[in-house]
Design an enzyme around this catalytic site. Structure first.
Site, PDB file in Angstrom:
ATOM      1  N   ASP A 129     -23.245  32.136 -34.317  1.00 32.25           N
ATOM      2  CA  ASP A 129     -24.209  30.912 -34.246  1.00 32.25           C
ATOM      3  C   ASP A 129     -23.548  29.921 -33.541  1.00 32.25           C
ATOM      4  OD1 ASP A 129     -26.635  29.517 -34.433  1.00 32.25           O
ATOM      5  OD2 ASP A 129     -26.029  28.924 -36.606  1.00 32.25           O
ATOM      6  N   ASN A 187     -35.816  35.427 -33.940  1.00 37.05           N
ATOM      7  CA  ASN A 187     -35.270  35.250 -32.337  1.00 37.05           C
ATOM      8  C   ASN A 187     -36.493  35.509 -31.353  1.00 37.05           C
ATOM      9  OD1 ASN A 187     -31.841  35.845 -32.740  1.00 37.05           O
ATOM     10  ND2 ASN A 187     -32.943  33.902 -32.753  1.00 37.05           N
TER      11      ASN A 187
HETATM   12  C1  FPP Z   1     -27.028  32.200 -31.972  1.00 41.14           C
HETATM   13  O1  FPP Z   1     -26.958  30.825 -31.144  1.00 41.14           O
HETATM   14  C2  FPP Z   1     -26.768  33.275 -31.368  1.00 41.14           C
HETATM   15  C3  FPP Z   1     -27.993  34.232 -30.973  1.00 41.14           C
HETATM   16  C4  FPP Z   1     -29.383  33.933 -31.185  1.00 41.14           C
HETATM   17  C5  FPP Z   1     -27.689  35.554 -30.554  1.00 41.14           C
HETATM   18  C6  FPP Z   1     -26.390  36.103 -30.128  1.00 41.14           C
HETATM   19  C7  FPP Z   1     -25.974  36.566 -28.656  1.00 41.14           C
HETATM   20  C8  FPP Z   1     -24.909  36.673 -28.261  1.00 41.14           C
HETATM   21  C9  FPP Z   1     -23.708  36.138 -29.019  1.00 41.14           C
HETATM   22  C10 FPP Z   1     -24.905  37.135 -26.869  1.00 41.14           C
HETATM   23  C11 FPP Z   1     -25.353  38.482 -26.537  1.00 41.14           C
HETATM   24  C12 FPP Z   1     -24.985  39.530 -27.487  1.00 41.14           C
HETATM   25  C13 FPP Z   1     -24.115  40.686 -27.389  1.00 41.14           C
HETATM   26  C14 FPP Z   1     -24.009  41.618 -28.468  1.00 41.14           C
HETATM   27  C15 FPP Z   1     -23.868  40.937 -26.014  1.00 41.14           C
HETATM   28  P1  FPP Z   1     -28.097  29.759 -31.138  1.00 41.14           P
HETATM   29  O2  FPP Z   1     -28.742  29.915 -29.810  1.00 41.14           O
HETATM   30  O3  FPP Z   1     -28.919  29.996 -32.339  1.00 41.14           O
HETATM   31  O4  FPP Z   1     -27.119  28.663 -30.958  1.00 41.14           O
HETATM   32  P2  FPP Z   1     -27.827  27.318 -31.726  1.00 41.14           P
HETATM   33  O5  FPP Z   1     -28.005  27.258 -33.043  1.00 41.14           O
HETATM   34  O6  FPP Z   1     -26.425  26.223 -31.404  1.00 41.14           O
HETATM   35  O7  FPP Z   1     -29.031  26.761 -30.929  1.00 41.14           O
END
Ligand code: FPP
Length: 249
Positions: free
Chosen positions: A27, A75
């Site tokens: 996250d 998501n």
């Molecule tokens: C949360 O950050 C993360 C995600 C929704 C997706 C995770 C994806 C990756 C790490 C990149 C691609 C994955 C792979 C396996 C190559 P957020 O967007 O919710 O962050 P925030 O809470 O700060 O907005």
């Protein structure tokens, strides 16, 4: 039961026992980008680099299974641009890491509503899973379009169908039967769950499987999460295990 009875005490204390299965809620990509006045997608791009680092570190540290929460059922509600960017990143990751996974004896697995992913991502996923299916050094388990409640609903539907069809007697439904009808069938429950970016939530991740899991929350945003911090958490987990896991005091 004292499973360490035959080991001298110093050997037990010195032996690092890595967790078999580590799960991570990655996250903070959005906040990482916002802090730098960048588009959220830049945060995901940097987050994908962290995925590579942590997969490598897990393999080196002797972890057998790493489950990453890469895309949740919730998501899908993000903007079309962000969803498309995440799917593109995922496809790119699968294609670019396939060789590295084979070379490092890593098997790829996926859990979640895989059928909801774009066709080209499903194809890339299937290709990499096929190419790595004989690797047995570590399993990288990607949770994709995954939600713990949806997984439980699916499990109940599947078991109910078997009960109605006379395949299972309802009196014979045990915890093991339930585990066998989850996406994680055959996989051990995680001993350790890490969540980055400081939120104190489970966010619909592995609801059944984390009943006894140790949880570590770090303030570090996922794109900044490093191998060093990961190893520190693994060591801290091993200390917790030694203090509270003993039965022979
Ligand atoms: C949360 O950050 C993360 C995600 C929704 C997706 C995770 C994806 C990756 C790490 C990149 C691609 C994955 C792979 C396996 C190559 P957020 O967007 O919710 O962050 P925030 O809470 O700060 O907005």
């Amino acid at each position: 039961m004292n499973s360490s009875a035959s080991l001298p005490p110093e050997a037990e204390l010195d032996a690092p026992v890595p967790p078999i299965h580590v799960a991570i809620i990655m996250d903070g990509n959005g906040r990482w980008a916002k802090k730098r006045m960048l588009n959220r997608i830049k945060g995901h791009e940097k987050g994908a680099k962290t995925v590579r680092t942590i997969v490598r570190a897990s393999r080196e540290y002797g972890i057998s299974m790493l489950t990453l929460y890469a895309f949740s059922t919730e998501n899908w509600q993000r903007s079309k641009i962000e969803v498309t960017a995440l799917m593109t990143l995922l496809k790119h990751f699968l294609e670019s890491e396939q060789k590295e996974m084979v070379d490092n004896n890593i098997r790829l697995n996926a859990i979640g509503q895989i059928e909801r992913l774009p066709k080209n991502v499903q194809q890339a996923l299937n290709r990499t899973m096929e190419a790595t299916k004989h690797q047995n050094g570590m399993m990288l388990n990607l949770a994709l379009s995954y939600g713990g409640r949806a997984e439980i609903v699916r499990m109940v539907q599947r078991i109910a169908k078997k009960v109605t069809g006379g395949v299972i007697d309802q009196e014979k439904i045990t915890s093991d039967v339930i585990s066998d009808h989850l996406y994680t069938k055959g996989l051990p429950d995680p001993e350790l769950l890490i969540r980055t970016s400081g939120e104190m939530r489970i966010s619909n991740f592995l609801l059944w499987q984390i009943a006894y899991t140790e949880i570590f929350i770090t303030e570090t945003l996922w794109p900044d999460f490093s191998e060093d911090e990961f190893i520190q958490i693994l060591k801290e987990y091993q200390r917790r295990e030694r203090r509270f896991g003993r039965v022979d005091i």
